[in-house]
Design a protein around this motif. Structure first.
Motif, PDB file in Angstrom:
ATOM      1  N   SER A 264       0.840  -1.203   0.000  1.00  0.00           N
ATOM      2  CA  SER A 264       0.000   0.000   0.000  1.00  0.00           C
ATOM      3  C   SER A 264       0.872   1.248   0.000  1.00  0.00           C
ATOM      4  O   SER A 264       0.566   2.238  -0.686  1.00  0.00           O
ATOM      5  CB  SER A 264      -0.921   0.012   1.228  1.00  0.00           C
ATOM      6  N   LEU A 265       1.956   1.208   0.758  1.00  0.00           N
ATOM      7  CA  LEU A 265       2.849   2.361   0.875  1.00  0.00           C
ATOM      8  C   LEU A 265       3.935   2.374  -0.198  1.00  0.00           C
ATOM      9  O   LEU A 265       4.596   3.407  -0.383  1.00  0.00           O
ATOM     10  CB  LEU A 265       3.502   2.364   2.263  1.00  0.00           C
ATOM     11  N   HIS A 266       4.114   1.258  -0.904  1.00  0.00           N
ATOM     12  CA  HIS A 266       5.138   1.167  -1.954  1.00  0.00           C
ATOM     13  C   HIS A 266       4.508   0.610  -3.232  1.00  0.00           C
ATOM     14  O   HIS A 266       4.823  -0.517  -3.644  1.00  0.00           O
ATOM     15  CB  HIS A 266       6.299   0.274  -1.510  1.00  0.00           C
ATOM     16  N   PRO A 267       3.593   1.356  -3.857  1.00  0.00           N
ATOM     17  CA  PRO A 267       2.927   0.861  -5.070  1.00  0.00           C
ATOM     18  C   PRO A 267       3.918   0.721  -6.226  1.00  0.00           C
ATOM     19  O   PRO A 267       4.928   1.433  -6.287  1.00  0.00           O
ATOM     20  CB  PRO A 267       1.885   1.940  -5.368  1.00  0.00           C
ATOM     21  N   LEU A 268       3.626  -0.219  -7.105  1.00  0.00           N
ATOM     22  CA  LEU A 268       4.485  -0.471  -8.266  1.00  0.00           C
ATOM     23  C   LEU A 268       3.723  -0.136  -9.550  1.00  0.00           C
ATOM     24  O   LEU A 268       3.725  -0.889 -10.511  1.00  0.00           O
ATOM     25  CB  LEU A 268       4.944  -1.932  -8.277  1.00  0.00           C
ATOM     26  N   SER A 269       3.052   0.986  -9.538  1.00  0.00           N
ATOM     27  CA  SER A 269       2.285   1.420 -10.708  1.00  0.00           C
ATOM     28  C   SER A 269       3.207   1.516 -11.925  1.00  0.00           C
ATOM     29  O   SER A 269       4.398   1.855 -11.795  1.00  0.00           O
ATOM     30  CB  SER A 269       1.644   2.777 -10.419  1.00  0.00           C
ATOM     31  N   PRO A 270       2.660   1.192 -13.120  1.00  0.00           N
ATOM     32  CA  PRO A 270       1.250   0.911 -13.433  1.00  0.00           C
ATOM     33  C   PRO A 270       0.847  -0.555 -13.285  1.00  0.00           C
ATOM     34  O   PRO A 270      -0.251  -0.918 -13.693  1.00  0.00           O
ATOM     35  CB  PRO A 270       1.152   1.350 -14.883  1.00  0.00           C
ATOM     36  N   ALA A 271       1.735  -1.414 -12.727  1.00  0.00           N
ATOM     37  CA  ALA A 271       1.365  -2.812 -12.525  1.00  0.00           C
ATOM     38  C   ALA A 271       0.263  -2.921 -11.478  1.00  0.00           C
ATOM     39  O   ALA A 271       0.126  -2.055 -10.606  1.00  0.00           O
ATOM     40  CB  ALA A 271       2.585  -3.619 -12.096  1.00  0.00           C
ATOM     41  N   VAL A 272      -0.514  -3.976 -11.571  1.00  0.00           N
ATOM     42  CA  VAL A 272      -1.603  -4.224 -10.631  1.00  0.00           C
ATOM     43  C   VAL A 272      -1.119  -5.228  -9.591  1.00  0.00           C
ATOM     44  O   VAL A 272      -0.620  -6.304  -9.937  1.00  0.00           O
ATOM     45  CB  VAL A 272      -2.847  -4.775 -11.363  1.00  0.00           C
ATOM     46  N   ILE A 273      -1.266  -4.858  -8.296  1.00  0.00           N
ATOM     47  CA  ILE A 273      -0.821  -5.720  -7.204  1.00  0.00           C
ATOM     48  C   ILE A 273      -2.031  -6.157  -6.385  1.00  0.00           C
ATOM     49  O   ILE A 273      -2.834  -5.327  -5.949  1.00  0.00           O
ATOM     50  CB  ILE A 273       0.179  -4.994  -6.276  1.00  0.00           C
ATOM     51  N   GLU A 274      -2.154  -7.466  -6.175  1.00  0.00           N
ATOM     52  CA  GLU A 274      -3.176  -8.012  -5.297  1.00  0.00           C
ATOM     53  C   GLU A 274      -2.485  -8.731  -4.148  1.00  0.00           C
ATOM     54  O   GLU A 274      -1.569  -9.533  -4.360  1.00  0.00           O
ATOM     55  CB  GLU A 274      -4.077  -9.000  -6.044  1.00  0.00           C
ATOM     56  N   VAL A 275      -2.924  -8.451  -2.917  1.00  0.00           N
ATOM     57  CA  VAL A 275      -2.400  -9.131  -1.738  1.00  0.00           C
ATOM     58  C   VAL A 275      -3.558  -9.836  -1.055  1.00  0.00           C
ATOM     59  O   VAL A 275      -4.548  -9.199  -0.668  1.00  0.00           O
ATOM     60  CB  VAL A 275      -1.724  -8.151  -0.759  1.00  0.00           C
ATOM     61  N   LYS A 276      -3.454 -11.156  -0.917  1.00  0.00           N
ATOM     62  CA  LYS A 276      -4.495 -11.944  -0.253  1.00  0.00           C
ATOM     63  C   LYS A 276      -3.853 -12.974   0.663  1.00  0.00           C
ATOM     64  O   LYS A 276      -2.796 -13.531   0.331  1.00  0.00           O
ATOM     65  CB  LYS A 276      -5.381 -12.671  -1.281  1.00  0.00           C
ATOM     66  N   ALA A 277      -4.497 -13.204   1.792  1.00  0.00           N
ATOM     67  CA  ALA A 277      -4.095 -14.296   2.670  1.00  0.00           C
ATOM     68  C   ALA A 277      -4.864 -15.545   2.266  1.00  0.00           C
ATOM     69  O   ALA A 277      -5.924 -15.465   1.639  1.00  0.00           O
ATOM     70  CB  ALA A 277      -4.366 -13.941   4.123  1.00  0.00           C
ATOM     71  N   LEU A 278      -4.349 -16.684   2.639  1.00  0.00           N
ATOM     72  CA  LEU A 278      -4.989 -17.933   2.240  1.00  0.00           C
ATOM     73  C   LEU A 278      -6.429 -18.031   2.738  1.00  0.00           C
ATOM     74  O   LEU A 278      -7.300 -18.560   2.051  1.00  0.00           O
ATOM     75  CB  LEU A 278      -4.180 -19.119   2.765  1.00  0.00           C
ATOM     76  N   HIS A 279      -6.686 -17.493   3.922  1.00  0.00           N
ATOM     77  CA  HIS A 279      -8.036 -17.605   4.471  1.00  0.00           C
ATOM     78  C   HIS A 279      -9.032 -16.709   3.738  1.00  0.00           C
ATOM     79  O   HIS A 279     -10.233 -16.784   3.996  1.00  0.00           O
ATOM     80  CB  HIS A 279      -8.030 -17.291   5.977  1.00  0.00           C
ATOM     81  N   HIS A 280      -8.535 -15.853   2.825  1.00  0.00           N
ATOM     82  CA  HIS A 280      -9.432 -15.017   2.031  1.00  0.00           C
ATOM     83  C   HIS A 280     -10.004 -15.768   0.834  1.00  0.00           C
ATOM     84  O   HIS A 280     -10.967 -15.296   0.235  1.00  0.00           O
ATOM     85  CB  HIS A 280      -8.698 -13.767   1.532  1.00  0.00           C
ATOM     86  N   PHE A 281      -9.414 -16.899   0.476  1.00  0.00           N
ATOM     87  CA  PHE A 281      -9.907 -17.671  -0.657  1.00  0.00           C
ATOM     88  C   PHE A 281     -11.088 -18.527  -0.221  1.00  0.00           C
ATOM     89  O   PHE A 281     -10.983 -19.279   0.763  1.00  0.00           O
ATOM     90  CB  PHE A 281      -8.803 -18.562  -1.226  1.00  0.00           C
ATOM     91  N   ASP A 282     -12.192 -18.417  -0.957  1.00  0.00           N
ATOM     92  CA  ASP A 282     -13.391 -19.192  -0.607  1.00  0.00           C
ATOM     93  C   ASP A 282     -13.090 -20.687  -0.635  1.00  0.00           C
ATOM     94  O   ASP A 282     -13.516 -21.429   0.251  1.00  0.00           O
ATOM     95  CB  ASP A 282     -14.537 -18.874  -1.591  1.00  0.00           C
ATOM     96  N   TRP A 283     -12.361 -21.135  -1.662  1.00  0.00           N
ATOM     97  CA  TRP A 283     -12.059 -22.563  -1.779  1.00  0.00           C
ATOM     98  C   TRP A 283     -11.274 -23.064  -0.585  1.00  0.00           C
ATOM     99  O   TRP A 283     -11.505 -24.150  -0.068  1.00  0.00           O
ATOM    100  CB  TRP A 283     -11.256 -22.799  -3.062  1.00  0.00           C
TER     101      TRP A 283
END
Length: 541
Positions: A264-283
Motif C-alpha cells: 500500500s505504501l510502496h505501489p508499483l504502478s502501473p502494474a496491478v498488485i493483489e495481496v491476499k491471505a490464504l483464508h481469504h480464498f473461498d475454496w
C-alpha cells in the motif's frame, strides 16, 4: 669391422663389403654364426633395422636406469642386475613393495573412538610426529601405531568441525533474522495506525484486471515481505509492458497485514498488485484442504522420524554429508504451506488460463512477458531441466537424486535416469491442468510417503511435484531460470548477469548473513535502503 663389443662376451663383425654379418661368442669358443646376404640391397635393410632396434633398446634401458637413479635406488653394474630391476616393468608387473607388512597390518586394525579419549601423547601436527619418530628410534610397528592414532584423531576433529558447520548453517537458514522480524512488526504497527497502509489492493477500478486473461498474471506465494518486494520490484522494473502486469501475492494470516501495508505504501504502478491471505480464498476456507491435512501428518512423522537436530548431530556413525541432508530435511520451509500451495493453483484462480508462478528467492532480470508466447504443446508445466550441467549441486539432477529407488513403489513406476526439472519460475497452463488428475496424484503420493515413514523421499515439495507432473512438463530454455545461487559461491558472474531469472535456492539466501557477498548485490540492488522502514530495522546492503 667390430661394431659392438659387450664386456668381451660377445662380438658383432660386419665385413667391409657389407655382405657378411658375423656374431662371434666369446670365452674362446670356436663356433660362430655366419649369415651370408644374397644382395647388397638386402644387407643395407637388415643393417638399418638392426641398428634401429639396438638404438631403441639402449635408449629405453638408459631412461629406466636414469629414473631409478633419480628415485634414489641402487645402481646396477651388470646386465643381470638390470634384468631383475627392469624385467617386471617391461613385462607389465609391479615390483614388490619395500614397505614392511607389519605397517599394513597395523593400519588395517580398527581403532575405537573411545581409545583416543583423554590421550595427551598423540602428536598434534606432522612436524611434532616427525620429531617424535626421529628422537624415539621406534620400530616399524610403533611408527604405524603412532601414525594411525594421529590420523584418526585428525579425522575425528575434521568430522566434528564439519558437523558443527552444517548445524550452524541449518540454524542460520531456518531462523528469521531479527531485522526481518522487526520489519514485520513495524509494518503491522503502521497498518494499525495509518489508513494509507490499509488501502484495498488493488483499487476498485483495477479489480476487473484480476480475472482478465489479456493481462500477464504472475503468482507469488511468500511470508517474507522484503523477499516479496524484491521479486515484485525486479519483475516490474524489467518489464516492457508493466501496465499489463498483474501480480497476485499470496501470504499467510500472520504476514497479511505487514504485506498489505508494504505494498500500500510502496505501489508499483502501473502494474496491478493483489495481496491476499490464504483464508481469504473461498475454496481454501470451505471444508477440508488436502494439503493442510498432509502437512500436519508430515510434521508429526518428520519430528518422530528424525528426533530433532540434536539426535541427528549426536549420531557418530554417519558421514557429515548425510547429517547435512537430514538437517536440511528439518528446515521449516519444507513443511510450509507457501511451498505446497502451488499444487492448488487451478482452484485458487478458477478464471485464469495461464499464470507464471514465482518463488520468493528469485530475482528477475529481463522482461518475462514473452513466456506467454511459448507453445506448451498441450503440456501443463513449463520448466527448466536440471540434468544438463556439470555442477553436482543443481544442474546434474535426475529422478534418482530426489526419489528413493530402493523402494519398490518408486522403482516400479519411474526411471531413475530421467531428467529432473526445477521449481522457482514455472509457466502453468491452468486450462490444460484442469483436464488432468495432477493435484489428486500429488496428494496420493504425499500420503504414500507419510504412510511409509518418509521412505519415498525426504525433502520438500519437488519430489511429489516430479511425480505429479510426470509426463506433463514442457522444457523451456535455461535462460529463463538459472539456479544454485544459494548453494555455491563459485558461480560464473557473467552467466548470472546474462540470465533472465536467477534463483537463490539453497541455504545462503540473499537476505541472510550467510549469503555469498559477490552474489548478494544482485538481490540488494532492488532494495531501497533509504526507505524509513528499512533504515529503522537496521537492514543494510
Amino acid at each position: 669391422m667390430s661394431i659392438l663389443d659387450w664386456n668381451n662376451k660377445m662380438q658383432l663383425h660386419i665385413s667391409p663389403s657389407l655382405r657378411h654379418v658375423t656374431v662371434l661368442p666369446g670365452k674362446g669358443l670356436k663356433e660362430f654364426i655366419k649369415v651370408k646376404v644374397a644382395s647388397r640391397r638386402l644387407s643395407y635393410r637388415m643393417l638399418f633395422y638392426s641398428l634401429l632396434f639396438f638404438t631403441f633398446l639402449l635408449r629405453f634401458v638408459f631412461v629406466l636406469t636414469a629414473v631409478d637413479g633419480i628415485d634414489g635406488q641402487n645402481k646396477c653394474s651388470s646386465i643381470g642386475c638390470l634384468g631383475k630391476k627392469l624385467g617386471p616393468r617391461i613385462l607389465g608387473r609391479r615390483p614388490e613393495s619395500t614397505v614392511p607388512e607389519v605397517i599394513y597390518q597395523t593400519l588395517d586394525e580398527p581403532l575405537g573412538n573411545d581409545e583416543l579419549k583423554g590421550r595427551f601423547d598423540i602428536p598434534q601436527t606432522l612436524e611434532e610426529f616427525m620429531v617424535k619418530m626421529k628422537e624415539g628410534g621406534y620400530d616399524a610397528k610403533t611408527f604405524a601405531v603412532k601414525l594411525r592414532e594421529m590420523v584418526t584423531l585428525m579425522e575425528q576433529r575434521t568430522r566434528l568441525a564439519k558437523i558443527q558447520e552444517y548445524l550452524y548453517r541449518h540454524v542460520a537458514s531456518s531462523s528469521i533474522p531479527k531485522q526481518l522480524h522487526c520489519l514485520d512488526l513495524r509494518l503491522a504497527h503502521e497498518h494499525t495506525n495509518n489508513a494509507a497502509a490499509r488501502l484495498q489492493l488493488p483499487s476498485a477500478e483495477l479489480v476487473p484486471a484480476l480475472v482478465d486473461n489479456s493481462y500477464y498474471h504472475f503468482v507469488l506465494a511468500s511470508d517474507n515481505v522484503l523477499a516479496a518486494s524484491v521479486v515484485a520490484t525486479s519483475l516490474v522494473r524489467n518489464c516492457l509492458r508493466p501496465n499489463k502486469v498483474v501480480i497476485h501475492i499470496i501470504t499467510d494470516r500472520k504476514t497479511y497485514y505487514p504485506m498489505q501495508a508494504w505494498f500500500s505504501l510502496h505501489p508499483l504502478s502501473p502494474a496491478v498488485i493483489e495481496v491476499k491471505a490464504l483464508h481469504h480464498f473461498d475454496w481454501f476456507s470451505k471444508g477440508k484442504v488436502p494439503v493442510l491435512e498432509a502437512m500436519e501428518k508430515d510434521q508429526k512423522v518428520r519430528s518422530q522420524f528424525r528426533g530433532g537436530s540434536s539426535a541427528i548431530v549426536a549420531n557418530t556413525s554417519e558421514k557429515p554429508n548425510v547429517i547435512a541432508a537430514k538437517l536440511q530435511a528439518l528446515s521449516p520451509k519444507y513443511n510450509s504451506v507457501m511451498n505446497h500451495i502451488r499444487i492448488h493453483l487451478p482452484e485458487l484462480f478458477p478464471s485464469l488460463n495461464k499464470v507464471v508462478f514465482l518463488d520468493d528467492d528469485i530475482v528477475i532480470q529481463t522482461d518475462l512477458t514473452p513466456l506467454w508466447d511459448i507453445d506448451m504443446n498441450g503440456k501443463v508445466n513449463g520448466a527448466v531441466e536440471t540434468c544438463n550441467g556439470e555442477d553436482k549441486f543443481v544442474m546434474s539432477k535426475r529422478l534418482k537424486s530426489y526419489l528413493n529407488f530402493s523402494h519398490p513403489l518408486i522403482s516400479e513406476n519411474f526411471n531413475p535416469n530421467e531428467c529432473a526439472w526445477a521449481y522457482g519460475m514455472n509457466i502453468f497452463d491452468l486450462e490444460a491442468w484442469r483436464r488432468t488428475n495432477i493435484s489428486n496424484k500429488y496428494h496420493h503420493w504425499v500420503a504414500q510417503n507419510i504412510k511409509s515413514d518418509l521412505s519415498l523421499w525426504q525433502l520438500g515439495t519437488l519430489p511429489p511435484g516430479l511425480i505429479a507432473f510426470h509426463g506433463h512438463v514442457h522444457v523451456i530454455d535455461p535462460f529463463w531460470h538459472m539456479l544454485g545461487l544459494g548453494y555455491q559461491e563459485n558461480t560464473n558472474v557473467d552467466d548470472v548477469e546474462n540470465a533472465g531469472v536467477i534463483h537463490f535456492n539453497g541455504r545462503a539466501k540473499p537476505w541472510l548473513d550467510i549469503a555469498f557477498p559477490e552474489l548478494r548485490s544482485l538481490w540488494t540492488k532492488y532494495v531501497d535502503f533509504s526507505d524509513k522502514f528499512i533504515k529503522s530495522c537496521n537492514i543494510r546492503a
